[in-house]
Design a protein around this motif. Structure first.
Motif, PDB file in Angstrom:
ATOM      1  N   TRP A  71      11.329 -16.014   4.100  1.00  0.00           N
ATOM      2  CA  TRP A  71      11.246 -17.324   2.882  1.00  0.00           C
ATOM      3  C   TRP A  71      11.875 -16.698   1.821  1.00  0.00           C
ATOM      4  O   TRP A  71      12.002 -15.705   1.460  1.00  0.00           O
ATOM      5  CB  TRP A  71       9.800 -17.118   2.790  1.00  0.00           C
ATOM      6  CG  TRP A  71       9.008 -17.830   3.901  1.00  0.00           C
ATOM      7  CD1 TRP A  71       8.676 -19.222   4.206  1.00  0.00           C
ATOM      8  CD2 TRP A  71       8.256 -16.971   4.928  1.00  0.00           C
ATOM      9  NE1 TRP A  71       7.710 -19.100   5.304  1.00  0.00           N
ATOM     10  CE2 TRP A  71       7.491 -17.961   5.770  1.00  0.00           C
ATOM     11  CE3 TRP A  71       8.058 -15.520   5.258  1.00  0.00           C
ATOM     12  CZ2 TRP A  71       6.803 -17.562   6.782  1.00  0.00           C
ATOM     13  CZ3 TRP A  71       7.315 -15.044   5.949  1.00  0.00           C
ATOM     14  CH2 TRP A  71       6.837 -16.116   6.857  1.00  0.00           C
ATOM     15  N   LEU A  72      12.725 -17.805   1.220  1.00  0.00           N
ATOM     16  CA  LEU A  72      13.466 -17.595   0.060  1.00  0.00           C
ATOM     17  C   LEU A  72      13.342 -18.674  -0.990  1.00  0.00           C
ATOM     18  O   LEU A  72      13.159 -19.689  -0.885  1.00  0.00           O
ATOM     19  CB  LEU A  72      14.845 -17.487   0.538  1.00  0.00           C
ATOM     20  CG  LEU A  72      15.936 -17.128  -0.340  1.00  0.00           C
ATOM     21  CD1 LEU A  72      15.825 -15.802  -0.796  1.00  0.00           C
ATOM     22  CD2 LEU A  72      17.410 -17.374   0.213  1.00  0.00           C
ATOM     23  N   ARG A  73      13.471 -18.184  -2.152  1.00  0.00           N
ATOM     24  CA  ARG A  73      13.572 -19.003  -3.363  1.00  0.00           C
ATOM     25  C   ARG A  73      14.640 -18.767  -4.097  1.00  0.00           C
ATOM     26  O   ARG A  73      14.665 -17.610  -4.677  1.00  0.00           O
ATOM     27  CB  ARG A  73      12.124 -18.834  -4.057  1.00  0.00           C
ATOM     28  CG  ARG A  73      12.151 -19.765  -5.310  1.00  0.00           C
ATOM     29  CD  ARG A  73      11.258 -19.962  -6.307  1.00  0.00           C
ATOM     30  NE  ARG A  73      11.249 -20.838  -7.186  1.00  0.00           N
ATOM     31  CZ  ARG A  73      11.643 -20.768  -8.468  1.00  0.00           C
ATOM     32  NH1 ARG A  73      12.441 -19.814  -8.752  1.00  0.00           N
ATOM     33  NH2 ARG A  73      11.931 -21.952  -9.402  1.00  0.00           N
ATOM     34  N   ALA A  74      15.697 -19.459  -4.013  1.00  0.00           N
ATOM     35  CA  ALA A  74      17.005 -19.130  -4.648  1.00  0.00           C
ATOM     36  C   ALA A  74      17.103 -20.163  -5.765  1.00  0.00           C
ATOM     37  O   ALA A  74      16.716 -21.387  -5.391  1.00  0.00           O
ATOM     38  CB  ALA A  74      18.042 -19.152  -3.637  1.00  0.00           C
ATOM     39  N   PRO A  93      19.654 -21.779   2.728  1.00  0.00           N
ATOM     40  CA  PRO A  93      18.383 -22.175   3.320  1.00  0.00           C
ATOM     41  C   PRO A  93      17.252 -21.501   2.773  1.00  0.00           C
ATOM     42  O   PRO A  93      17.345 -20.539   2.694  1.00  0.00           O
ATOM     43  CB  PRO A  93      18.750 -21.942   4.812  1.00  0.00           C
ATOM     44  CG  PRO A  93      19.451 -20.880   4.939  1.00  0.00           C
ATOM     45  CD  PRO A  93      20.417 -21.006   3.662  1.00  0.00           C
ATOM     46  N   ALA A  94      16.097 -22.175   2.525  1.00  0.00           N
ATOM     47  CA  ALA A  94      15.082 -21.695   1.940  1.00  0.00           C
ATOM     48  C   ALA A  94      14.235 -20.808   3.007  1.00  0.00           C
ATOM     49  O   ALA A  94      13.376 -19.912   2.735  1.00  0.00           O
ATOM     50  CB  ALA A  94      14.049 -22.533   1.496  1.00  0.00           C
ATOM     51  N   ARG A 122      16.690 -27.041   5.335  1.00  0.00           N
ATOM     52  CA  ARG A 122      17.749 -27.896   4.721  1.00  0.00           C
ATOM     53  C   ARG A 122      18.596 -26.913   3.646  1.00  0.00           C
ATOM     54  O   ARG A 122      18.111 -25.899   3.114  1.00  0.00           O
ATOM     55  CB  ARG A 122      17.221 -29.090   3.661  1.00  0.00           C
ATOM     56  CG  ARG A 122      16.255 -28.602   2.433  1.00  0.00           C
ATOM     57  CD  ARG A 122      16.109 -29.928   1.821  1.00  0.00           C
ATOM     58  NE  ARG A 122      15.239 -29.411   0.782  1.00  0.00           N
ATOM     59  CZ  ARG A 122      15.464 -28.893  -0.342  1.00  0.00           C
ATOM     60  NH1 ARG A 122      16.579 -28.172  -0.499  1.00  0.00           N
ATOM     61  NH2 ARG A 122      14.453 -28.506  -1.222  1.00  0.00           N
ATOM     62  N   ARG A 123      19.768 -27.311   3.231  1.00  0.00           N
ATOM     63  CA  ARG A 123      20.469 -26.641   2.317  1.00  0.00           C
ATOM     64  C   ARG A 123      21.212 -27.885   1.229  1.00  0.00           C
ATOM     65  O   ARG A 123      21.268 -29.002   1.643  1.00  0.00           O
ATOM     66  CB  ARG A 123      22.149 -26.142   3.014  1.00  0.00           C
ATOM     67  CG  ARG A 123      21.623 -25.075   3.726  1.00  0.00           C
ATOM     68  CD  ARG A 123      22.842 -24.548   4.662  1.00  0.00           C
ATOM     69  NE  ARG A 123      22.496 -23.613   5.827  1.00  0.00           N
ATOM     70  CZ  ARG A 123      22.923 -22.407   5.700  1.00  0.00           C
ATOM     71  NH1 ARG A 123      23.710 -22.117   4.748  1.00  0.00           N
ATOM     72  NH2 ARG A 123      22.785 -21.815   6.720  1.00  0.00           N
ATOM     73  N   GLN A 124      21.379 -27.289  -0.079  1.00  0.00           N
ATOM     74  CA  GLN A 124      22.087 -28.170  -0.971  1.00  0.00           C
ATOM     75  C   GLN A 124      23.388 -28.517  -0.933  1.00  0.00           C
ATOM     76  O   GLN A 124      24.125 -27.307  -0.438  1.00  0.00           O
ATOM     77  CB  GLN A 124      21.689 -27.560  -2.537  1.00  0.00           C
ATOM     78  CG  GLN A 124      20.117 -27.442  -2.823  1.00  0.00           C
ATOM     79  CD  GLN A 124      19.582 -28.837  -2.975  1.00  0.00           C
ATOM     80  OE1 GLN A 124      20.281 -29.969  -3.188  1.00  0.00           O
ATOM     81  NE2 GLN A 124      18.272 -29.029  -2.800  1.00  0.00           N
ATOM     82  N   GLY A 135      17.642 -29.641   7.771  1.00  0.00           N
ATOM     83  CA  GLY A 135      17.403 -28.484   8.516  1.00  0.00           C
ATOM     84  C   GLY A 135      17.894 -28.630  10.186  1.00  0.00           C
ATOM     85  O   GLY A 135      18.127 -29.902  10.471  1.00  0.00           O
ATOM     86  N   TRP A 136      18.139 -27.592  10.726  1.00  0.00           N
ATOM     87  CA  TRP A 136      18.446 -27.707  12.160  1.00  0.00           C
ATOM     88  C   TRP A 136      17.577 -26.513  13.065  1.00  0.00           C
ATOM     89  O   TRP A 136      17.357 -25.517  12.422  1.00  0.00           O
ATOM     90  CB  TRP A 136      19.910 -27.682  12.125  1.00  0.00           C
ATOM     91  CG  TRP A 136      20.735 -26.490  11.674  1.00  0.00           C
ATOM     92  CD1 TRP A 136      21.075 -26.395  10.445  1.00  0.00           C
ATOM     93  CD2 TRP A 136      21.007 -25.016  12.461  1.00  0.00           C
ATOM     94  NE1 TRP A 136      21.665 -24.934  10.240  1.00  0.00           N
ATOM     95  CE2 TRP A 136      21.433 -24.250  11.315  1.00  0.00           C
ATOM     96  CE3 TRP A 136      20.389 -24.619  13.662  1.00  0.00           C
ATOM     97  CZ2 TRP A 136      21.872 -23.113  11.714  1.00  0.00           C
ATOM     98  CZ3 TRP A 136      20.929 -23.271  13.600  1.00  0.00           C
ATOM     99  CH2 TRP A 136      21.590 -22.637  12.810  1.00  0.00           C
ATOM    100  N   ALA A 137      17.722 -26.929  14.158  1.00  0.00           N
ATOM    101  CA  ALA A 137      17.227 -25.949  15.399  1.00  0.00           C
ATOM    102  C   ALA A 137      18.129 -25.805  16.625  1.00  0.00           C
ATOM    103  O   ALA A 137      18.626 -26.764  16.835  1.00  0.00           O
ATOM    104  CB  ALA A 137      15.662 -26.060  15.664  1.00  0.00           C
TER     105      ALA A 137
END
Length: 197
Positions: A71-74, A93-94, A122-124, A135-137
């Motif tokens: 888990w990431l908060r950038a 990605p978060a 998802r990504r900006q 997002g993707w899998a």
């Protein structure tokens, strides 16, 4: 970078956890960037990545299971344009998830079947956060056969990446005033052999 991590292991399991705070320079293109020499790339603020990463592996008879999650908060800090502060940086990605399972086939010694799932949120795409890729899998499958040729070890591998032939944008780097979109590779068959001489 500041990081606090813990690790542990037992006879049939291992695990790790890490909290981290990473600061890295944020580079921005200053200028129009529409013709040669019309812009300059320089540091302007920083990206701050606050996150938690967990991982583990477990072995149970013929099975080996591995898992990892992040888990990431950038966000952007200290940019010369105050409107950018607090926004997410591009192409980060978060959330990320990785799962893998290996099964040793008892009826055929040396054969291991493998499966994996990789997923990202998802990504900006743009630095003003006005556009994103979803997002993707991806599911992967494979097999490994360990054999011998005389005194030498020979390993045969076969794999099928992106088993479901999922279509998605995998990455979205932003450089020189342009967003680049890289697709997830289509279903791909891999075959290889390795001989230890």
């Amino acid at each position: 970078q500041v990081e606090l991590g813990l690790k542990g292991s037992g006879a049939d399991a291992e695990w790790n956890a890490a909290l981290f705070d990473i600061r890295r320079p944020l580079f921005t293109d200053i200028g129009s960037c529409d013709v040669d020499g019309s812009c300059e790339r320089r540091a302007d603020g920083e990206q701050r990545h606050l996150g938690l990463e967990l991982g583990g592996a477990m072995r149970q008879e013929a099975w080996t299971l591995r898992a990892g999650v992040q888990w990431l908060r950038a966000h952007v800090e200290g940019a010369s344009d105050p409107a950018r502060n607090g926004l997410e940086p591009t192409n980060v990605p978060a959330r990320t998830l990785k799962l893998q399972a290996d099964h040793r086939v008892a009826a055929m010694p040396g054969l291991t079947l493998q499966g994996a799932l990789v997923a990202e949120s998802r990504r900006q795409i743009l630095s003003d956060n006005s556009a994103q890729i979803g997002g993707w899998a991806r599911l992967d499958a494979g097999a490994r056969l360990d054999t011998r040729w005389g005194a030498n070890a020979v390993t045969w591998r076969a794999g099928l990446d992106n088993l479901a032939d999922r279509r998605a944008w995998r990455e979205s780097p932003y450089q020189f005033g342009h967003a680049y979109l890289f697709p997830l590779a289509p279903r791909t068959l891999r075959l290889s052999v390795q001989a230890d001489l």
